[in-house]
Design an enzyme around this catalytic site. Structure first.
Site, PDB file in Angstrom:
ATOM      1  N   ASN A 210       0.929  -1.206  -0.044  1.00  0.00           N
ATOM      2  CA  ASN A 210       0.090   0.008  -0.068  1.00  0.00           C
ATOM      3  C   ASN A 210       0.964   1.244   0.121  1.00  0.00           C
ATOM      4  O   ASN A 210       2.204   1.163  -0.183  1.00  0.00           O
ATOM      5  CB  ASN A 210      -0.915  -0.039   1.081  1.00  0.00           C
ATOM      6  CG  ASN A 210      -0.240   0.086   2.485  1.00  0.00           C
ATOM      7  OD1 ASN A 210       0.512   0.885   2.842  1.00  0.00           O
ATOM      8  ND2 ASN A 210      -0.205  -1.249   3.231  1.00  0.00           N
ATOM      9  N   LYS A 337     -13.815   1.195  15.563  1.00  0.00           N
ATOM     10  CA  LYS A 337     -12.349   0.272  15.828  1.00  0.00           C
ATOM     11  C   LYS A 337     -12.163   0.414  17.009  1.00  0.00           C
ATOM     12  O   LYS A 337     -11.290  -0.585  17.823  1.00  0.00           O
ATOM     13  CB  LYS A 337     -11.392   0.763  14.747  1.00  0.00           C
ATOM     14  CG  LYS A 337     -11.669   0.328  13.407  1.00  0.00           C
ATOM     15  CD  LYS A 337     -10.534   0.925  12.302  1.00  0.00           C
ATOM     16  CE  LYS A 337     -10.978   0.543  10.931  1.00  0.00           C
ATOM     17  NZ  LYS A 337     -10.116   1.214   9.703  1.00  0.00           N
TER      18      LYS A 337
HETATM   19  O1  PMT Z   1       3.098   6.124   6.521  1.00  0.00           O
HETATM   20  P1  PMT Z   1       2.469   7.457   6.078  1.00  0.00           P
HETATM   21  O2  PMT Z   1       2.697   7.449   4.609  1.00  0.00           O
HETATM   22  O3  PMT Z   1       2.892   8.359   6.689  1.00  0.00           O
HETATM   23  O4  PMT Z   1       1.017   7.408   6.342  1.00  0.00           O
HETATM   24  C1  PMT Z   1       0.345   7.374   7.482  1.00  0.00           C
HETATM   25  C2  PMT Z   1      -0.835   6.354   7.658  1.00  0.00           C
HETATM   26  C3  PMT Z   1      -1.950   6.907   6.631  1.00  0.00           C
HETATM   27  C4  PMT Z   1      -0.360   4.909   7.057  1.00  0.00           C
HETATM   28  C5  PMT Z   1      -1.025   6.286   9.042  1.00  0.00           C
HETATM   29  O5  PMT Z   1      -1.407   7.564   9.513  1.00  0.00           O
HETATM   30  C6  PMT Z   1      -2.293   5.455   9.546  1.00  0.00           C
HETATM   31  O6  PMT Z   1      -3.389   5.661   9.313  1.00  0.00           O
HETATM   32  N1  PMT Z   1      -1.918   4.150   9.704  1.00  0.00           N
HETATM   33  C7  PMT Z   1      -2.863   2.905  10.162  1.00  0.00           C
HETATM   34  C8  PMT Z   1      -3.124   2.418   8.595  1.00  0.00           C
HETATM   35  C9  PMT Z   1      -4.136   1.329   8.675  1.00  0.00           C
HETATM   36  O7  PMT Z   1      -3.851   0.108   8.379  1.00  0.00           O
HETATM   37  O8  PMT Z   1      -5.372   1.512   9.385  1.00  0.00           O
HETATM   38  P2  PMT Z   1      -6.800   0.609   9.228  1.00  0.00           P
HETATM   39  O9  PMT Z   1      -7.727   1.396   9.234  1.00  0.00           O
HETATM   40  O10 PMT Z   1      -6.759  -0.247   8.002  1.00  0.00           O
HETATM   41  O11 PMT Z   1      -6.307  -0.317  10.478  1.00  0.00           O
HETATM   42  C10 PMT Z   1      -6.699  -0.008  11.858  1.00  0.00           C
HETATM   43  C11 PMT Z   1      -5.646  -0.464  12.552  1.00  0.00           C
HETATM   44  O12 PMT Z   1      -5.303  -1.676  12.685  1.00  0.00           O
HETATM   45  C12 PMT Z   1      -4.163   0.392  12.597  1.00  0.00           C
HETATM   46  O13 PMT Z   1      -3.658   0.666  13.824  1.00  0.00           O
HETATM   47  C13 PMT Z   1      -3.467  -0.745  11.832  1.00  0.00           C
HETATM   48  O14 PMT Z   1      -2.195  -0.845  12.101  1.00  0.00           O
HETATM   49  C14 PMT Z   1      -3.968  -2.041  12.592  1.00  0.00           C
HETATM   50  N2  PMT Z   1      -3.963  -3.527  11.881  1.00  0.00           N
HETATM   51  C15 PMT Z   1      -4.646  -3.417  10.588  1.00  0.00           C
HETATM   52  C16 PMT Z   1      -4.775  -4.811   9.987  1.00  0.00           C
HETATM   53  C17 PMT Z   1      -3.912  -5.727  10.531  1.00  0.00           C
HETATM   54  N3  PMT Z   1      -4.089  -6.994   9.818  1.00  0.00           N
HETATM   55  N4  PMT Z   1      -3.125  -5.713  11.594  1.00  0.00           N
HETATM   56  C18 PMT Z   1      -3.280  -4.428  12.313  1.00  0.00           C
HETATM   57  O15 PMT Z   1      -2.777  -4.412  13.455  1.00  0.00           O
END
Ligand code: PMT
Length: 404
Positions: A210, A337
């Site tokens: 991504n 979440k």
């Molecule tokens: O890296 P940059 O370019 O600076 O961009 C920053 C960012 C947008 C990546 C960052 O600010 C951000 O939002 N990170 C979380 C991205 C994400 O995966 O969000 P999500 O809404 O899909 O997931 C929710 C949470 O679950 C996140 O904390 C993620 O780390 C966690 N997760 C998700 C899937 C997985 N299999 N395991 C996880 O731990």
């Protein structure tokens, strides 16, 4: 709000193009309530004249160790004692090296050696000079002695190159000065943090990933370190220089990241999941390069483990902070979440548009916890990270008190 009211700040300006930002820093420190005196290295005077600093600080500027007039007005030892905080901005690679070695061959280095006040350093130099092992070793020595750092930021440099080495912006230095005064919000705590993307292999040469650059997560790691925490950064593949002073564990896939987290989570107080972990992986990666067949190719995807949920729901879970990357209904999805993953806090950002979220230098965060929320308006990721860490520290302490 005069947040530095009554504080005496000695600003040391060393030679570098970023010195042009230092008069603005003086103005901002004074706006925050501080009394500021300026000392300059001879090289700094080639970039900005002492008269400029005299005009913005309202007092004469200290340049020469052997100036009898200046010594009569306020001797260098007296000046070193006067300071509640020494801010070195910009700090050249040379000055950082001299600080690390305890040299005192000009007025600014003598002041830094003779002061008992905390020292905050804002490095500014070419990206290769910053990344050089000699500079990083000097920074590590200074950190180990309690010297604090703010920046450097990533971006385009005066020399035309792009990378880490730009001096932190004056507002960020003011915030760091505030933190340096306010104590170590995370002192003694261990922070485990994930950052960057994961890569899920299709075959030995291709993968699914991504747009995460790691900038947000690395900024949070640096801010937690600056707040006094011992930080372990578990990072997917990025092009960034890891923040000095953090333990860094490089991983590739979601499963690698989970394994690295589980191996360390029992030893941490706070877990922050800023990584953009792939939600799906290829069920069976091909052992050899998939050949072009000219027909449609079907890939079977299976869900990856949810690292954040795994940590948050384990017995004796640390204070757990998630991120939420959303393209719409930010607050609703983030609150969902927060509850469904049993988190203590979540920082939500809008993604899929230019200027914030993935890849950009800036971001905007909405932070939620049970019974509260805070909006962090658009700013550089480093500045947001510092604000986020301050909120995490506040909530961590509040919940610790609650559970006693
Ligand atoms: O890296 P940059 O370019 O600076 O961009 C920053 C960012 C947008 C990546 C960052 O600010 C951000 O939002 N990170 C979380 C991205 C994400 O995966 O969000 P999500 O809404 O899909 O997931 C929710 C949470 O679950 C996140 O904390 C993620 O780390 C966690 N997760 C998700 C899937 C997985 N299999 N395991 C996880 O731990």
């Amino acid at each position: 709000m005069a947040t530095l009211a009554q504080r005496h700040i000695l600003l040391v300006v060393t030679g570098g193009i970023a010195a042009y930002k230092a008069p603005d820093l003086v103005r901002r420190l004074r706006d925050a309530g501080a009394t500021v005196r300026v000392a300059m290295t001879p090289a700094a005077t080639k970039f900005v004249r002492p008269l400029t600093f005299q005009a913005v600080s309202g007092v004469s500027v200290h340049v020469d160790l052997f100036d009898p007039g200046a010594e009569a007005a306020m001797g260098h030892i007296e000046l070193a004692r006067w300071a509640d905080l020494v801010v070195v901005a910009p700090a050249s690679a040379d000055f950082i090296a001299r600080l690390a070695h305890g040299l005192a061959d000009d007025l600014p280095s003598t002041l830094c050696l003779a002061t008992a006040a905390p020292i905050l350093v804002a490095p500014a130099m070419n990206r290769l000079m910053w990344a050089h092992a000699a500079t990083q070793a000097n920074v590590a020595v200074l950190r180990a002695r309690g010297v604090r750092f703010v920046g450097p930021d990533e971006g385009e440099q005066a020399c035309g190159e792009t990378g880490a080495g730009r001096m932190a912006e004056p507002p960020a230095i003011v915030v760091a000065a505030l933190c340096a005064q306010g104590g170590d919000a995370l002192a003694g705590l261990r922070v485990l943090l994930t950052a960057g993307p994961t890569q899920e292999p299709i075959d030995p040469v291709r993968f699914i990933t991504n747009r995460s650059s790691g900038k947000m997560g690395y900024a949070v790691a640096a801010a937690a370190r600056d707040a006094g925490a011992r930080v372990t950064l578990i990072t997917g593949p990025t092009r960034l220089v890891a923040p000095a002073g953090c333990e860094v564990v490089a991983v590739t896939t979601a499963q690698d990241m989970l394994d690295a987290v589980l191996a360390r989570v029992a030893d941490c107080d706070i877990f922050i999941a800023s990584a953009a972990v792939a939600d799906y992986t290829i069920a069976t990666p091909a052992p050899h390069k998939v050949k072009k067949a000219g027909t449609a190719l079907t890939l079977t995807l299976t869900p990856t483990p949810d690292i954040l949920r795994t940590v948050a729901t384990r017995a004796g879970a640390p204070f757990t902070v998630g991120f939420a990357a959303e393209t719409e209904r930010l607050a609703e999805h983030a609150r969902g979440k927060l509850t469904s993953k049993s988190l203590n806090m979540i920082a939500a950002n809008l993604v899929g548009r230019v200027g914030t979220g993935f890849e950009s230098d800036d971001n905007e965060l909405s932070v939620f916890w049970k019974g509260g929320e805070r909006q962090l308006g658009k700013a550089a990721k480093q500045a947001l990270a510092r604000d986020l860490v301050a909120i995490i520290a506040e909530r961590y302490r509040a919940e610790a008190v609650h559970s006693e």
